[in-house]
Design a protein around this motif. Structure first.
Motif, mmCIF file in Angstrom:
data_model
loop_
_atom_site.group_PDB
_atom_site.id
_atom_site.type_symbol
_atom_site.label_atom_id
_atom_site.label_comp_id
_atom_site.label_asym_id
_atom_site.label_seq_id
_atom_site.Cartn_x
_atom_site.Cartn_y
_atom_site.Cartn_z
ATOM 1 N N SER A 164 0.830 -1.203 0.000
ATOM 2 C CA SER A 164 0.000 0.000 0.000
ATOM 3 C C SER A 164 0.859 1.246 0.000
ATOM 4 C CB SER A 164 -0.922 -0.003 1.224
ATOM 5 O OG SER A 164 -1.666 1.185 1.302
ATOM 6 N N GLU A 165 1.911 1.265 0.825
ATOM 7 C CA GLU A 165 2.793 2.434 0.879
ATOM 8 C C GLU A 165 3.568 2.588 -0.430
ATOM 9 O OE1 GLU A 165 3.152 4.807 3.607
ATOM 10 O OE2 GLU A 165 1.194 3.849 3.732
ATOM 11 N N ARG A 166 3.964 1.467 -1.038
ATOM 12 C CA ARG A 166 4.662 1.553 -2.321
ATOM 13 C C ARG A 166 3.731 2.102 -3.407
ATOM 14 N NH1 ARG A 166 6.203 -3.616 -0.829
ATOM 15 N NH2 ARG A 166 5.000 -4.525 -2.549
ATOM 16 N N THR A 167 2.446 1.720 -3.349
ATOM 17 C CA THR A 167 1.491 2.259 -4.323
ATOM 18 C C THR A 167 1.328 3.763 -4.133
ATOM 19 O OG1 THR A 167 0.304 0.148 -4.447
ATOM 20 C CG2 THR A 167 -0.885 2.115 -5.162
ATOM 21 N N LYS A 168 1.311 4.220 -2.875
ATOM 22 C CA LYS A 168 1.224 5.662 -2.619
ATOM 23 C C LYS A 168 2.457 6.384 -3.159
ATOM 24 C CE LYS A 168 -1.474 5.072 1.638
ATOM 25 N NZ LYS A 168 -1.426 5.155 3.123
ATOM 26 N N ALA A 169 3.629 5.789 -2.925
ATOM 27 C CA ALA A 169 4.857 6.396 -3.452
ATOM 28 C C ALA A 169 4.821 6.439 -4.977
ATOM 29 C CB ALA A 169 6.078 5.619 -2.966
ATOM 30 N N THR A 170 4.295 5.371 -5.583
ATOM 31 C CA THR A 170 4.162 5.331 -7.036
ATOM 32 C C THR A 170 3.222 6.426 -7.526
ATOM 33 O OG1 THR A 170 4.479 2.926 -6.976
ATOM 34 C CG2 THR A 170 3.611 3.857 -9.011
ATOM 35 N N THR A 177 0.874 4.106 -13.496
ATOM 36 C CA THR A 177 0.993 3.984 -12.043
ATOM 37 C C THR A 177 0.909 2.521 -11.627
ATOM 38 O OG1 THR A 177 -0.046 6.150 -11.767
ATOM 39 C CG2 THR A 177 0.023 4.720 -9.833
ATOM 40 N N LEU A 178 -0.052 1.808 -12.185
ATOM 41 C CA LEU A 178 -0.212 0.388 -11.861
ATOM 42 C C LEU A 178 0.985 -0.433 -12.318
ATOM 43 C CD1 LEU A 178 -3.958 -0.174 -12.812
ATOM 44 C CD2 LEU A 178 -2.998 0.011 -10.523
ATOM 45 N N LEU A 179 1.528 -0.109 -13.488
ATOM 46 C CA LEU A 179 2.617 -0.897 -14.061
ATOM 47 C C LEU A 179 3.805 -0.963 -13.116
ATOM 48 C CD1 LEU A 179 3.707 -2.380 -16.630
ATOM 49 C CD2 LEU A 179 4.632 -0.166 -17.342
ATOM 50 N N PHE A 180 4.241 0.186 -12.604
ATOM 51 C CA PHE A 180 5.427 0.189 -11.756
ATOM 52 C C PHE A 180 5.133 -0.328 -10.355
ATOM 53 C CE2 PHE A 180 7.001 2.604 -15.256
ATOM 54 C CZ PHE A 180 8.364 2.348 -15.266
ATOM 55 N N ALA A 181 3.908 -0.106 -9.860
ATOM 56 C CA ALA A 181 3.536 -0.715 -8.582
ATOM 57 C C ALA A 181 3.523 -2.242 -8.708
ATOM 58 C CB ALA A 181 2.177 -0.198 -8.136
ATOM 59 N N MET A 182 3.050 -2.741 -9.832
ATOM 60 C CA MET A 182 2.978 -4.193 -10.041
ATOM 61 C C MET A 182 4.369 -4.797 -10.228
ATOM 62 S SD MET A 182 -0.460 -4.069 -12.393
ATOM 63 C CE MET A 182 -0.834 -5.786 -12.683
#
Length: 480
Positions: free
Chosen positions: A148-154, A356-361
């Motif tokens: 979750s925190e990585r997605t926020k950073a992304t 955004t999703l690509l790099f979070a994934m």
């Protein structure tokens, strides 16, 4: 199941999220300038043949892409008081900025000399970019153990990335005109200096404001072959990389041809391009600016949309919608600038979500790899992902040049019907079908929220016990 929001010691403060985000603003000031203007500068300003430029862009991207996994492997094995990845933001920022300036220096050389110069300086610029951007991207995987925190950073990353592209799109062309005072080559050179200085400064800010929370385990000793074998056995990473290639080829093809499409198709001829159409911006600047605003809005909406639909379904839907919008744009006539602008803005909204999703994934794939093998190879995983994406961007940059050469393109002249048709295809149809392909590819991705939640819990326990990952015979919902 929603993703774990993370414990207090895993959460990022606002300063760190902003600090991480401005690193990609630096990258987009740098790479955005290249992506939007390299083909235009080398063909229309510097006088290199389109087919030669296309080959140069493709070959240098392939060569540079090969170096990315090597940089990732080096970063994974770097140990310093600043961590594994942050030191590269400090050490390599200055050459990163200097090499960008050389691309637009445009020295007076023979035709062969110009082409050789373009090869050398563009390759150096892309190497400088990799030395900063590979560790920067890998930093996301260790900035917090929480998905979750990585997605926020992304999200912050791509908000600031969008702002960087917005700055380039809204100001680069006017800056070139103003700084050049009638000399376009001089204008591009001085504009590149401004963007290079800004990129270096922002990269140093990222170094100063971030930290690495996920330290390598003491037992994490492995060979390069073992790391590569583990990476390519991660089927979700393979699927994500293929989908990312299709996405990047599509967008690279479109953005690389956009300036020429607007110059030669959406006007009565080259002479109609000059002059602002809104405030200080010409048609191209307005187009890029609205697209970036759309991308930022898409990035802002990504977390809420992810909570509602999940990463996988959202990734499929955004790429499919974008593909349909682009194919629809092919049927616009030369006087339909406003509808083209709307389609572009809506398409870039979907791209903001997808990117955004690509790099979070990709970082989810890092966590899966650590869980399964006990080794955190964020640098290799992310750099290999960038390797794949750079091959895609090389193809995306080269395709417009090859198609234009095959249709008889002549710089600064009225174009034939065949050439204009080619411009329409590479701006709308080709990227549209590539994005539909990316949507289809993502149906094979397997790392769903339930599995990611289990991975986070297991890795947290393993770190508390002071050992590496490596879940014993993980039971997966299909091979991941």
């Amino acid at each position: 199941m929603t993703e774990d929001s993370g414990r207090p010691d895993e959460r990022l403060c606002a300063t760190e999220k902003v600090g991480y985000g401005v690193g990609d603003m630096a990258a987009n000031l740098y790479l955005g300038f290249f992506g939007l203007f390299t083909l235009y500068f080398l063909t229309d300003v510097y006088g290199v043949a389109p087919a030669a430029v296309a080959t140069m862009l493709l070959l240098t991207k392939i060569i540079n892409a090969i170096t990315d996994p090597a940089i990732g492997l080096l970063a994974d094995r770097t140990r310093s008081r600043w961590g594994r990845y942050r030191p590269y933001l400090l050490w390599c920022a200055l050459p990163y900025g200097l090499t960008a300036i050389l691309v637009f220096a445009g020295p007076d050389l023979s035709d062969n000399g110009k082409l050789i110069y373009a090869y050398v300086v563009y390759l150096l610029a892309m190497l400088g970019y990799s030395l900063v951007n590979v560790p920067y991207s890998a930093l996301l995987a260790v900035i917090s153990p929480s998905a979750s925190e990585r997605t926020k950073a992304t999200q912050y990353r791509f908000i600031f990335a969008g702002l960087g592209t917005l700055v380039v799109g809204a100001t680069a062309r006017p800056l070139v005109d103003w700084l050049g005072a009638g000399d376009e080559a001089r204008g591009f050179f001085w504009a590149s200096i401004l963007f290079g200085v800004a990129a270096v400064t922002l990269t140093w800010i990222t170094f100063a404001t971030t930290r690495e929370r996920t330290a390598p385990q003491a037992a994490q000793a492995s060979g390069v072959k073992d790391d590569l074998r583990a990476l390519f056995s991660n089927v979700s990473w393979v699927v994500l990389s293929i989908g990312g290639v299709l996405l990047v080829v599509g967008l690279g093809t479109r953005l690389g041809s956009l300036a020429l499409y607007l110059k030669y198709f959406m006007t009565a001829g080259p002479a109609d391009v000059a002059g602002p159409v809104f405030l200080w911006m010409d048609r191209f600047s307005v187009f890029i600016t609205l697209g970036v605003i759309g991308q930022i809005l898409g990035t802002l909406s990504a977390p809420s949309l992810t909570r509602r639909f999940g990463k996988i379904r959202l990734m499929i839907g955004m790429n499919a919608i974008h593909g349909v919008l682009l194919i629809a744009g092919f049927f616009l006539t030369a006087d339909q600038f406003a509808p083209a602008l709307v389609l572009h803005g809506l398409g870039m909204m979907t791209f903001g979500v997808a990117l955004t999703l690509l790099f979070a994934m990709f970082t989810d794939c890092v966590q899966f790899g650590e869980w399964r093998t006990g080794r955190n190879t964020a640098g290799l995983t992310v750099s290999s992902s960038l390797f794949i994406l750079k091959l895609g961007s090389g193809l995306g940059a080269a395709i417009p040049g090859y198609i234009l050469a095959s249709t008889g393109f002549a710089a600064n002249a009225e174009q034939s019907a065949q050439t204009l048709s080619g411009l329409r295809i590479i701006t709308w149809i080709a990227p549209g079908f590539l994005l539909l392909g990316a949507a289809a590819c993502m149906t094979l991705y397997k790392l769903d929220p339930t599995l990611l939640h289990r991975i986070e819990q297991d890795l947290r326990k393993m770190r508390q016990e002071g050992r590496g990952g490596g879940a014993a015979e993980p039971v997966l919902p299909g091979k991941a």
